[in-house]
Scaffold this motif. Structure first.
Motif, PDB file in Angstrom:
ATOM      1  N   UNK A   1       0.854  -1.186   0.000  1.00 45.84           N
ATOM      2  CA  UNK A   1       0.000   0.000   0.000  1.00 45.84           C
ATOM      3  C   UNK A   1       0.895   1.242   0.000  1.00 45.84           C
ATOM      4  N   UNK A   2       0.352   2.320  -0.522  1.00 49.75           N
ATOM      5  CA  UNK A   2       1.029   3.614  -0.495  1.00 49.75           C
ATOM      6  C   UNK A   2      -0.019   4.680  -0.190  1.00 49.75           C
ATOM      7  N   UNK A   3       0.175   5.401   0.902  1.00 54.17           N
ATOM      8  CA  UNK A   3      -0.762   6.453   1.292  1.00 54.17           C
ATOM      9  C   UNK A   3      -0.096   7.801   1.046  1.00 54.17           C
ATOM     10  N   UNK A   4      -0.688   8.600   0.197  1.00 51.01           N
ATOM     11  CA  UNK A   4      -0.090   9.887  -0.143  1.00 51.01           C
ATOM     12  C   UNK A   4      -0.974  11.036   0.334  1.00 51.01           C
ATOM     13  N   UNK A   5      -0.314  12.146   0.653  1.00 53.70           N
ATOM     14  CA  UNK A   5      -0.999  13.324   1.167  1.00 53.70           C
ATOM     15  C   UNK A   5      -0.459  14.560   0.467  1.00 53.70           C
ATOM     16  N   UNK A   6      -1.327  15.495   0.107  1.00 50.74           N
ATOM     17  CA  UNK A   6      -0.840  16.764  -0.446  1.00 50.74           C
ATOM     18  C   UNK A   6      -0.095  17.553   0.611  1.00 50.74           C
ATOM     19  N   UNK A   7       0.923  18.277   0.184  1.00 47.47           N
ATOM     20  CA  UNK A   7       1.750  19.048   1.102  1.00 47.47           C
ATOM     21  C   UNK A   7       1.701  20.514   0.697  1.00 47.47           C
ATOM     22  N   UNK A   8       1.229  21.367   1.588  1.00 44.19           N
ATOM     23  CA  UNK A   8       1.088  22.789   1.277  1.00 44.19           C
ATOM     24  C   UNK A   8      -0.371  23.155   1.045  1.00 44.19           C
ATOM     25  N   UNK A   9      -0.708  24.405   1.314  1.00 46.65           N
ATOM     26  CA  UNK A   9      -2.102  24.850   1.244  1.00 46.65           C
ATOM     27  C   UNK A   9      -2.670  24.739  -0.165  1.00 46.65           C
TER      28      UNK A   9
ATOM     29  N   UNK B   1      -1.746  22.690  -2.645  1.00 41.50           N
ATOM     30  CA  UNK B   1      -1.940  21.287  -3.000  1.00 41.50           C
ATOM     31  C   UNK B   1      -3.143  20.696  -2.276  1.00 41.50           C
ATOM     32  N   UNK B   2      -3.332  21.043  -1.002  1.00 43.16           N
ATOM     33  CA  UNK B   2      -4.463  20.510  -0.243  1.00 43.16           C
ATOM     34  C   UNK B   2      -5.797  20.966  -0.803  1.00 43.16           C
ATOM     35  N   UNK B   3      -5.794  22.106  -1.502  1.00 37.06           N
ATOM     36  CA  UNK B   3      -7.025  22.628  -2.069  1.00 37.06           C
ATOM     37  C   UNK B   3      -7.478  21.826  -3.289  1.00 37.06           C
ATOM     38  N   UNK B   4      -6.518  21.298  -4.056  1.00 36.70           N
ATOM     39  CA  UNK B   4      -6.864  20.662  -5.324  1.00 36.70           C
ATOM     40  C   UNK B   4      -6.607  19.153  -5.347  1.00 36.70           C
ATOM     41  N   UNK B   5      -5.737  18.636  -4.491  1.00 37.90           N
ATOM     42  CA  UNK B   5      -5.360  17.231  -4.550  1.00 37.90           C
ATOM     43  C   UNK B   5      -5.941  16.471  -3.365  1.00 37.90           C
ATOM     44  N   UNK B   6      -6.425  15.243  -3.607  1.00 40.56           N
ATOM     45  CA  UNK B   6      -6.994  14.460  -2.509  1.00 40.56           C
ATOM     46  C   UNK B   6      -5.941  13.628  -1.796  1.00 40.56           C
ATOM     47  N   UNK B   7      -6.253  13.224  -0.591  1.00 44.62           N
ATOM     48  CA  UNK B   7      -5.499  12.142   0.042  1.00 44.62           C
ATOM     49  C   UNK B   7      -5.922  10.854  -0.642  1.00 44.62           C
ATOM     50  N   UNK B   8      -5.002   9.933  -0.815  1.00 43.41           N
ATOM     51  CA  UNK B   8      -5.359   8.727  -1.557  1.00 43.41           C
ATOM     52  C   UNK B   8      -4.569   7.526  -1.056  1.00 43.41           C
ATOM     53  N   UNK B   9      -5.201   6.375  -1.093  1.00 47.11           N
ATOM     54  CA  UNK B   9      -4.580   5.109  -0.737  1.00 47.11           C
ATOM     55  C   UNK B   9      -4.498   4.255  -1.998  1.00 47.11           C
ATOM     56  N   UNK B  10      -3.284   3.814  -2.309  1.00 47.90           N
ATOM     57  CA  UNK B  10      -3.064   2.993  -3.488  1.00 47.90           C
ATOM     58  C   UNK B  10      -2.617   1.613  -3.046  1.00 47.90           C
ATOM     59  N   UNK B  11      -3.282   0.583  -3.547  1.00 49.64           N
ATOM     60  CA  UNK B  11      -2.971  -0.796  -3.184  1.00 49.64           C
ATOM     61  C   UNK B  11      -2.528  -1.558  -4.424  1.00 49.64           C
TER      62      UNK B  11
END
Length: 334
Positions: free
Chosen positions: A292-300, A302-312
């Motif tokens: 699994x890979x869990x990614x998070x946007x970094x910075x205000x 990026x957080x506005x346009x990109x989702x948190x996501x889990x990739x399996x």
């Protein structure tokens, strides 16, 4: 009015595809590099099948999700590898959907000093679909109750498809110790995208990417408290598409059959920069690896346009002479 909105949507859609948008990227590249460079199908000349999927949070109510599957096998008597890739990406609640299927051919060449070279070519077919039936039209809304009907008689409610042949080229070079280099070019023919709603045709920009991998044995003499076979693997990519660029950095710690890692991603668009960070883990049990890979946007921004996501992902090694009871999980181990 709705027809006019459709025309504007298609015009903007094709301009974005041809001039601004980047391809959808897989975030488990250090584990599934074939999604970016098909020549990785031939790495260690194995027979493998794998699947990967993304679960994304819906921050904006309209985020994308992707699914990917692949398979490959080596024909030892003819010295080449064949690979097949299937990919789909859809935009929830909007009707956008992208699918592609491709086949790759890689030939094996031996170089001096125990290096191997795998040049490859890829041919596939891709399809963009916009389904207006997923939109809500005026005659579906009951203004008195607020309920939405599943049916509409609006003549503009329809589906549109854009399909095209896609060509690519790639190469992978590696030794059997700890190092690899890769280069890939997607959309080599710069396929033309067109629509009845737009008088202008646009070409999909080529995606050029370079890859570098290096593995370090961090317990070579078995003198630490780490497992006997412990490695630190660095995998980096640089991608260019039109005026956009992207950097991906992976650091994976392999402790026996368990892998732990972090990854960083930077996208540079014409007018914006987005950063993301991820944490990853995987486990290998005999013939398959799950991770699994869990990614998070970094910075205000990026957080506005990109989702948190889990990739399996799940990869099966079904090579004919696959060794059982394996202990050494180095990527370069035969």
């Amino acid at each position: 009015m709705v027809k006019r909105l459709q025309q504007i949507t298609f015009i903007l859609f094709f301009i974005a595809l041809g001039a601004k948008a980047q391809d959808k990227f897989i975030y488990n590249l250090s584990k599934v590099p074939v999604s970016l460079n098909p020549s990785f199908h031939a790495f260690k000349e194995k027979t493998k099948i794998g699947v990967l999927g993304e679960l994304a949070s819906q921050n904006q109510g309209n985020q994308s999700q992707h699914r990917y599957a692949f398979g490959s096998t080596f024909f030892e008597e003819y010295n080449f590898q064949l690979g097949v890739d299937l990919f789909s990406n859809n935009l929830k609640n909007s009707g956008f959907n992208y699918t592609s299927a491709s086949m790759s051919y890689m030939y094996k060449l031996r170089l001096p000093n125990d290096w191997l070279l795998y040049p490859g070519i890829t041919a596939g077919y891709s399809n963009y679909k916009f389904d207006f039936n997923n939109l809500t039209f005026q005659d579906q809304i009951n203004i008195f109750t607020g309920q939405i009907s599943a049916n509409t008689i609006d003549p503009t409610a329809s589906s549109r498809n854009v399909g095209y042949l896609d060509l690519g080229a790639s190469v992978l070079m590696h030794n059997d110790i700890n190092m690899l280099f890769g280069l890939s070019v997607k959309h080599l023919n710069q396929p033309k995208l067109s629509s009845e709603e737009s008088e202008n045709n646009v070409n999909l920009n080529m995606l050029v990417s370079g890859q570098f991998g290096y593995e370090l044995d961090i317990n070579k003499y078995n003198q630490s408290k780490l497992p006997e076979y412990s490695y630190l693997y660095f995998f980096n990519t640089v991608s260019l598409q039109g005026s956009n660029s992207r950097l991906d950095f992976y650091q994976d710690l392999q402790l026996g059959n368990i892998s732990l890692g972090v990854n960083e991603h930077f996208s540079f668009l014409e007018s914006a920069t987005f950063s993301e960070v991820g944490i990853a883990t995987s486990i290998t049990l005999e013939t398959f690896e799950f991770g699994v890979n869990y990614r998070m946007p970094f910075g205000s921004e990026a957080k506005m346009f990109l989702p948190r996501a889990l990739e399996l992902f799940l990869v099966f090694d079904i090579s004919r002479f696959k060794e059982r009871g394996r202990k050494d999980y180095s990527k370069f181990y035969e």
